[in-house]
Design a protein around this motif. Sequence first.
Motif, PDB file in Angstrom:
ATOM      1  N   CYS A  41       1.360   4.957   0.376  1.00 54.00           N
ATOM      2  CA  CYS A  41       1.298   4.824  -0.960  1.00 54.00           C
ATOM      3  C   CYS A  41       2.021   5.905  -1.942  1.00 54.00           C
ATOM      4  N   ALA A  42       2.632   5.484  -3.140  1.00 50.72           N
ATOM      5  CA  ALA A  42       3.289   6.468  -3.653  1.00 50.72           C
ATOM      6  C   ALA A  42       3.093   6.222  -5.107  1.00 50.72           C
ATOM      7  N   VAL A  43       2.935   7.027  -6.044  1.00 46.09           N
ATOM      8  CA  VAL A  43       2.495   7.099  -7.288  1.00 46.09           C
ATOM      9  C   VAL A  43       3.481   7.883  -8.391  1.00 46.09           C
ATOM     10  N   ASN A  44       3.810   7.289  -9.615  1.00 44.76           N
ATOM     11  CA  ASN A  44       4.402   8.143 -10.794  1.00 44.76           C
ATOM     12  C   ASN A  44       3.638   7.583 -11.933  1.00 44.76           C
ATOM     13  N   PRO A  45       4.036   8.141 -12.952  1.00 45.16           N
ATOM     14  CA  PRO A  45       3.389   7.931 -14.360  1.00 45.16           C
ATOM     15  C   PRO A  45       3.597   6.444 -14.718  1.00 45.16           C
ATOM     16  N   SER A  46       4.525   5.725 -14.103  1.00 42.61           N
ATOM     17  CA  SER A  46       4.756   4.386 -14.455  1.00 42.61           C
ATOM     18  C   SER A  46       4.372   3.399 -13.431  1.00 42.61           C
ATOM     19  N   PHE A  47       4.456   3.635 -12.339  1.00 38.72           N
ATOM     20  CA  PHE A  47       4.230   2.609 -11.418  1.00 38.72           C
ATOM     21  C   PHE A  47       3.264   3.138  -9.999  1.00 38.72           C
ATOM     22  N   VAL A  48       2.715   2.366  -9.401  1.00 41.66           N
ATOM     23  CA  VAL A  48       2.228   2.405  -8.006  1.00 41.66           C
ATOM     24  C   VAL A  48       2.793   1.720  -7.148  1.00 41.66           C
ATOM     25  N   ALA A  49       3.175   2.397  -6.016  1.00 43.31           N
ATOM     26  CA  ALA A  49       3.923   1.581  -4.674  1.00 43.31           C
ATOM     27  C   ALA A  49       3.155   1.574  -3.736  1.00 43.31           C
ATOM     28  N   ILE A  50       2.781   0.582  -2.819  1.00 43.07           N
ATOM     29  CA  ILE A  50       1.899   0.514  -1.608  1.00 43.07           C
ATOM     30  C   ILE A  50       2.688  -0.474  -0.656  1.00 43.07           C
ATOM     31  N   ILE A  51       2.626   0.002   0.452  1.00 44.83           N
ATOM     32  CA  ILE A  51       3.457  -0.627   1.562  1.00 44.83           C
ATOM     33  C   ILE A  51       2.587  -1.617   2.167  1.00 44.83           C
ATOM     34  N   VAL A  52       2.911  -2.973   2.115  1.00 41.92           N
ATOM     35  CA  VAL A  52       1.947  -4.177   2.362  1.00 41.92           C
ATOM     36  C   VAL A  52       2.257  -4.743   3.619  1.00 41.92           C
ATOM     37  N   GLU A  53       1.686  -5.561   4.203  1.00 43.18           N
ATOM     38  CA  GLU A  53       1.903  -6.450   5.535  1.00 43.18           C
ATOM     39  C   GLU A  53       2.975  -7.480   5.046  1.00 43.18           C
ATOM     40  N   ALA A  54       3.924  -7.567   5.969  1.00 42.33           N
ATOM     41  CA  ALA A  54       4.971  -8.679   5.570  1.00 42.33           C
ATOM     42  C   ALA A  54       5.472  -9.235   6.911  1.00 42.33           C
ATOM     43  N   SER A  55       5.729 -10.674   6.670  1.00 40.60           N
ATOM     44  CA  SER A  55       6.002 -11.234   8.051  1.00 40.60           C
ATOM     45  C   SER A  55       7.467 -11.182   7.986  1.00 40.60           C
ATOM     46  N   GLY A  56       8.076 -10.863   9.324  1.00 41.91           N
ATOM     47  CA  GLY A  56       9.905 -10.605   9.393  1.00 41.91           C
ATOM     48  C   GLY A  56      10.244  -9.648   9.024  1.00 41.91           C
ATOM     49  N   GLY A  57       9.591  -8.659   8.274  1.00 45.13           N
ATOM     50  CA  GLY A  57      10.532  -7.324   8.036  1.00 45.13           C
ATOM     51  C   GLY A  57       9.670  -6.348   7.178  1.00 45.13           C
ATOM     52  N   GLY A  58      10.231  -5.761   6.355  1.00 45.03           N
ATOM     53  CA  GLY A  58       9.201  -4.826   5.899  1.00 45.03           C
ATOM     54  C   GLY A  58       9.245  -4.885   4.214  1.00 45.03           C
ATOM     55  N   ALA A  59       8.011  -4.591   3.784  1.00 45.21           N
ATOM     56  CA  ALA A  59       7.942  -4.804   2.169  1.00 45.21           C
ATOM     57  C   ALA A  59       7.077  -3.771   1.620  1.00 45.21           C
ATOM     58  N   PHE A  60       7.153  -3.518   0.276  1.00 42.95           N
ATOM     59  CA  PHE A  60       6.265  -2.738  -0.506  1.00 42.95           C
ATOM     60  C   PHE A  60       5.905  -3.190  -2.010  1.00 42.95           C
ATOM     61  N   LEU A  61       4.829  -3.142  -2.275  1.00 39.30           N
ATOM     62  CA  LEU A  61       4.492  -3.677  -3.786  1.00 39.30           C
ATOM     63  C   LEU A  61       5.047  -2.403  -4.696  1.00 39.30           C
ATOM     64  N   VAL A  62       5.405  -2.978  -5.819  1.00 37.53           N
ATOM     65  CA  VAL A  62       5.601  -1.813  -6.972  1.00 37.53           C
ATOM     66  C   VAL A  62       4.641  -2.555  -8.215  1.00 37.53           C
ATOM     67  N   LEU A  63       3.663  -1.974  -8.731  1.00 39.45           N
ATOM     68  CA  LEU A  63       2.831  -2.462  -9.805  1.00 39.45           C
ATOM     69  C   LEU A  63       3.131  -1.424 -10.854  1.00 39.45           C
ATOM     70  N   PRO A  64       3.209  -1.933 -12.029  1.00 38.72           N
ATOM     71  CA  PRO A  64       2.922  -1.199 -13.110  1.00 38.72           C
ATOM     72  C   PRO A  64       1.469  -0.402 -13.328  1.00 38.72           C
ATOM     73  N   LEU A  65       1.117   0.748 -13.658  1.00 39.83           N
ATOM     74  CA  LEU A  65      -0.148   1.406 -13.600  1.00 39.83           C
ATOM     75  C   LEU A  65      -1.063   0.447 -14.390  1.00 39.83           C
ATOM     76  N   HIS A  66      -0.649  -0.125 -15.431  1.00 31.60           N
ATOM     77  CA  HIS A  66      -1.644  -0.945 -16.239  1.00 31.60           C
ATOM     78  C   HIS A  66      -2.116  -2.143 -15.506  1.00 31.60           C
TER      79      HIS A  66
END
Length: 355
Positions: A41-66
């Motif tokens: 998980c990585a966070v900054n004042p705008s976004f939170v990024a989380i490594i998620v399960e992904a089929s067939g490759g690698g992915a991560f979510l990037v969500l605005p903090l709000h």
Amino acid sequence: MSFRKVVRQSKFRHVFGQPVKTEQCYDDIRVSRVTWDSTFCAVNPSFVAIIVEASGGGAFLVLPLHKTGRIDKSYPTVCGHTGPVLDIDWCPHNDHVIASGSEDCTVMVWQIPENGLSQPLTEPVVVLEGHSKRVGIVTWHPTARNVLLSAGCDNVVLIWNVGTAEELYRLDGLHPDLIYSVSWSRDGSRFCTACKDKSVRVIDPRRGTVVAEKERAHEGARPMRAIFLADGKIFTTGFSRMSERQLALWDTENLEEPMGLQELDSSNGALLPFYDPDTNVVYVCGKGDSSIRYFEITEEPPYIHFLNTFTSKEPQRGMGWMPKRGLDVSKCEIARFYKLHERKCEPIIMTVPRK
């Protein structure tokens, strides 16, 4: 008779942690199950990024903090890697740039749109290829722009110029075994690494040499981590020979004996240390624990002072740490963690009570 020695004076003795309300959590996230000791998980004042399960490759979510609450299954991800993502890190100089390292041996740097993702992001701004095995650590330089360090399971540390996508330094042959953690010093002139051969090394990247080395910093065979503190000392977490978890503080000028060494417990999750240079407090989160312990580092012995423990019911799978400029200081907030459960991410706020 003086009673002064009984209770140590400290501003942070009563720091307490508080989880946010349920509607302010990020729900229904399938957190990655990769067996790798990164924070996920990585966070900054705008976004939170989380490594998620992904089929067939690698992915991560990037969500605005709000964007709290339940996250839709079809929410777009960053999915350009062909293998699972192992580590992500936000650029300290630009809140819309994030780097990711993956099992497909590449490091990719992504530009996140102003308001977050509206469709899956598959095209990185730059792809850095130079590792021969999976890349487990990526970390940005704290002071120089566009400089990124990556460390792989090929025991090589590479330092990249992201603007031109070229290797600046290739540090090969300094580590005989797997690198567990890398931490830059405050000014970025050196970095320290913890390696599977149980050594902690301080490395000058420009010369490509090991400035200082401590062999067998922790006797145990399990993973250890090392981080630089603001005054140039090094804080390490690891395991004793009896598999008890330990913390230690080292002076880089003299690595013979630790300045302070504490044993915690005999749980088996790796300890992830987070350091706040402004308050000199180190937060230690164990993988699979349900607690965050925090310690104050001071100039006088015993140097490492236990402050308190924040405990919750559920164990954590990973942990994000908000940089100082993203905190609400008007509410006396000194740290904010983003704790990953099986299916959700829960912010935890650390505050100093004031009169």
